[in-house]
Structure formats: C-alpha cells, structure tokens
Enzyme design. Structure first.
Site, mmCIF file in Angstrom:
data_model
loop_
_atom_site.group_PDB
_atom_site.id
_atom_site.type_symbol
_atom_site.label_atom_id
_atom_site.label_comp_id
_atom_site.label_asym_id
_atom_site.label_seq_id
_atom_site.Cartn_x
_atom_site.Cartn_y
_atom_site.Cartn_z
ATOM 1 N N SER A 1 30.914 32.340 75.622
ATOM 2 C CA SER A 1 31.878 32.607 76.510
ATOM 3 C C SER A 1 32.230 31.305 77.291
ATOM 4 O O SER A 1 31.788 30.662 78.011
ATOM 5 C CB SER A 1 32.367 33.876 76.398
ATOM 6 O OG SER A 1 33.481 34.072 76.773
ATOM 7 N N HIS B 1 35.617 38.047 69.124
ATOM 8 C CA HIS B 1 35.069 37.268 70.981
ATOM 9 C C HIS B 1 33.133 37.671 70.366
ATOM 10 O O HIS B 1 32.814 36.485 71.681
ATOM 11 C CB HIS B 1 35.600 37.578 71.622
ATOM 12 C CG HIS B 1 35.069 36.844 73.317
ATOM 13 N ND1 HIS B 1 35.327 34.728 72.712
ATOM 14 C CD2 HIS B 1 34.451 36.933 73.872
ATOM 15 C CE1 HIS B 1 34.764 35.094 74.147
ATOM 16 N NE2 HIS B 1 34.453 35.846 75.071
ATOM 17 N N ASP C 1 39.204 35.216 66.865
ATOM 18 C CA ASP C 1 39.036 35.584 69.203
ATOM 19 C C ASP C 1 40.319 35.485 69.576
ATOM 20 O O ASP C 1 40.701 34.354 69.410
ATOM 21 C CB ASP C 1 38.285 34.615 69.203
ATOM 22 C CG ASP C 1 37.717 34.893 70.387
ATOM 23 O OD1 ASP C 1 37.883 35.419 71.100
ATOM 24 O OD2 ASP C 1 36.132 33.802 70.878
#
Length: 327
Positions: free
Chosen positions: A186, A302, A272
């Site tokens: 991320s 995610h 996501d």
C-alpha cells in the site's frame, strides 16, 4: 464488494494521464542533494526481545533535513557474514511497531530493515518518528499536508527518508549492499516505487497494491481514504485543483516507475477500492525494467494477496539475487 474498475483486458494496457513535470529529475536531484549535506549518522543498538532465532537492532538515522528517523534492523541469530537485505516501508497510518512483529525476512535468511514513517504510527501500529515540519491547512491525514507546493509536500520528506533508509541499511556490516531489495504494501508499495526510481542500483523491488500512483485517476475514482482526502480538500479549496495535481505529479509512482530498472514483482487486487487496480496497472505498465511481473488477485480487496503474495515473493526473490556478487 464487487468489481468496479476496468476489465482485466483493459487494465493490462492501462496508461496514466499524469503529466510528468519538466523539472522532475532536477527536483529530486536537488532534494536528495540537500539531504546528503547531513551526516547519515546511522546508529544500531542491539535490543533484547526474548526471541532466539533473530537478533534485533533499534536504528536511528538522519533523514530529510537531518531529522532523526527510526527503524528496526533484524538478522538471523548469530549471523556473521553479509546477507541480502530487504528494506521495507510501512502502510498508511502505521509505524514500525515492535521488533517481534517483523520476522518473515530474517526467518528466510535475509537482513531486514523496516523504516518508521515520520509522523505516522497511531492508526494500527505504533510509530516513534516525529515530523517536525508543519504545513498549511490540510485535511485530516497526510495526503494534503503541504499539497499546494511540491517543496512543502509531506511525501517529499517521506521519500527522502526512504532513500536515506536504504543507505542506512547498507551501512550495517551484516548487509550486502549489492543485494538490496525494496518492498512494501500500500503506502509502503508506493514508497518502494519511489525508491526504485531514485536508487539506481537496487537488486529488486516488490511493491504490493501500491498507493500514491496515477493521482489524476485515483482521486476521482474512489471514495475510499486516503485518496478521498484530496477530494475533500478540493471541495473546500475549489480554485486549487490544477495546483494540487501539479504538486502530486512530483510524487506519482507512475513517474518513478518510468525510471525503475531493477527486477520487479507487483501485485494488485481487482476489488481493491483503496488502491484501484487501474492505478496499479498504470504504474506497472510505466515500469521501465524489462524483468517485471504482476500478480492479480481477482476476488480480493486492499488486503491483496496477503500471505499468498508473501509466499510468491519468497519463491521469486532468490532467483533475482542469484549470481549477484557480494559487494
């Protein structure tokens, strides 16, 4: 949650509309040059953890502006020879946490350096690094701090810290500088892409579901945080859209990807809504290195591949490091 972005066949050809600033390279050359005026001053202090299979060190080094940045350095217990080193960057809102939470890479025989992210570390894991630089009005979070000017933008400091973290990790005698890998999930994946574009001699990079990519699409496609911070900011500052997008272009993973050459293993997840797959594919397709692949997780959000992606990294990385002679 269901599929919401482009179909996979279109994602595989997706390109970003982000416009690269004409002075992109000079901006980063100047920024990193200013950081190098400060002694790296990397310090490693062995800490007791109760663990018997690894040795852990509390790290402090000088990042952007000479500001102290913290980290953990972990190696297999009793290691005496230099090891390939994985430098890891953390997801949004998290900090370095505690050393016993970072065992994967040392357990696999690598040296592992995890960088604390300045000013973060109170959302889901603790941090120990202050950000002593203020900014103008901003939305809660980090994505709009100083966003009116690239020289004041929060991620200018973070990306600089990250480049310095690589240097700090390499300075330890148990780290083989020639086999340095950058990795993260991320926000950590976005920072990994930046490092991949700014540090020319990495052995490999592994950005998972990377944030901070393809800003023009990301900030208009998803309502999820953190990208939504930009939309909220612009809903109040209605005359600043062009200025904000110009700033974000200096920090877009797409442009760093265009400068990356190391072997790369990306991942994305088609459900996501935090880091939409079209933004990840925009960075992947821009990546200049010829040795690149992307793992696609069809029914995941995610969390992406999670432990499955870690297992893929553990299979993939040794082949990329094989044959690289110790520095």
């Amino acid at each position: 949650m269901a599929l919401f972005d482009l179909p996979l066949d279109q994602l595989r050809d997706r390109r970003s509309s982000s416009v690269e600033p004409a002075d992109f390279d000079q901006f980063w050359t100047d920024t990193l040059g200013q950081a190098r005026q400060y002694d790296l001053d990397a310090r490693f202090e062995r800490v007791p953890t109760g663990l018997t299979t690894v040795d852990s060190y509390d790290v402090t080094f000088a990042g952007y502006g000479g500001h102290p940045v913290r980290g953990w350095f972990t190696v297999p217990a009793g290691a005496t020879e230099p090891l390939p080193v994985v430098v890891e960057f953390i997801g949004y809102g998290g900090g370095r946490g505690l050393p016993h939470t970072h065992l994967l890479w040392a357990s696999a025989g690598y040296a592992h350096f995890v960088m604390d992210t300045r000013g973060q570390g109170s959302a889901w894991s603790t941090g120990d690094t202050d950000d002593p630089v203020g900014s103008g009005p901003a939305v809660s979070g980090y994505l709009t701090r100083g966003v009116d000017d690239p020289y004041d933008f929060y991620y200018r400091r973070v990306y600089t810290d990250a480049v310095r973290a690589v240097a700090a990790a390499r300075s330890h005698p148990l780290a083989d500088a020639s086999r340095t890998v950058a990795a993260g999930v991320s926000q950590g994946g976005g920072i990994t892409l930046a490092v991949g574009g700014l540090v020319p001699d990495l052995a490999a990079i592994a950005p998972d579901v990377p944030f901070l990519c393809d800003f023009p699409r990301a900030v208009t496609l998803t309502d999820n945080l953190p990208y939504r911070e930009v939309g909220t900011y612009l809903s109040a500052h209605r005359d600043r859209k062009a200025r904000v997008l110009e700033t974000l272009a200096y920090f877009d993973g797409v442009h760093f990807a265009a400068r990356g050459r190391a072997p790369a293993l990306f991942s994305t997840a088609l459900e996501d809504q935090t880091c939409p797959p079209s933004t990840v594919f925009a960075a992947f397709n821009a990546y200049a290195g010829q040795d690149k692949q992307i793992e696609v997780y069809d029914f995941n959000g995610h969390e992406g591949g999670g432990p499955h992606q870690q297992a893929e990294q553990l299979r993939w990385l040794p082949g990329k490091l094989a044959g690289i002679k110790e520095a």
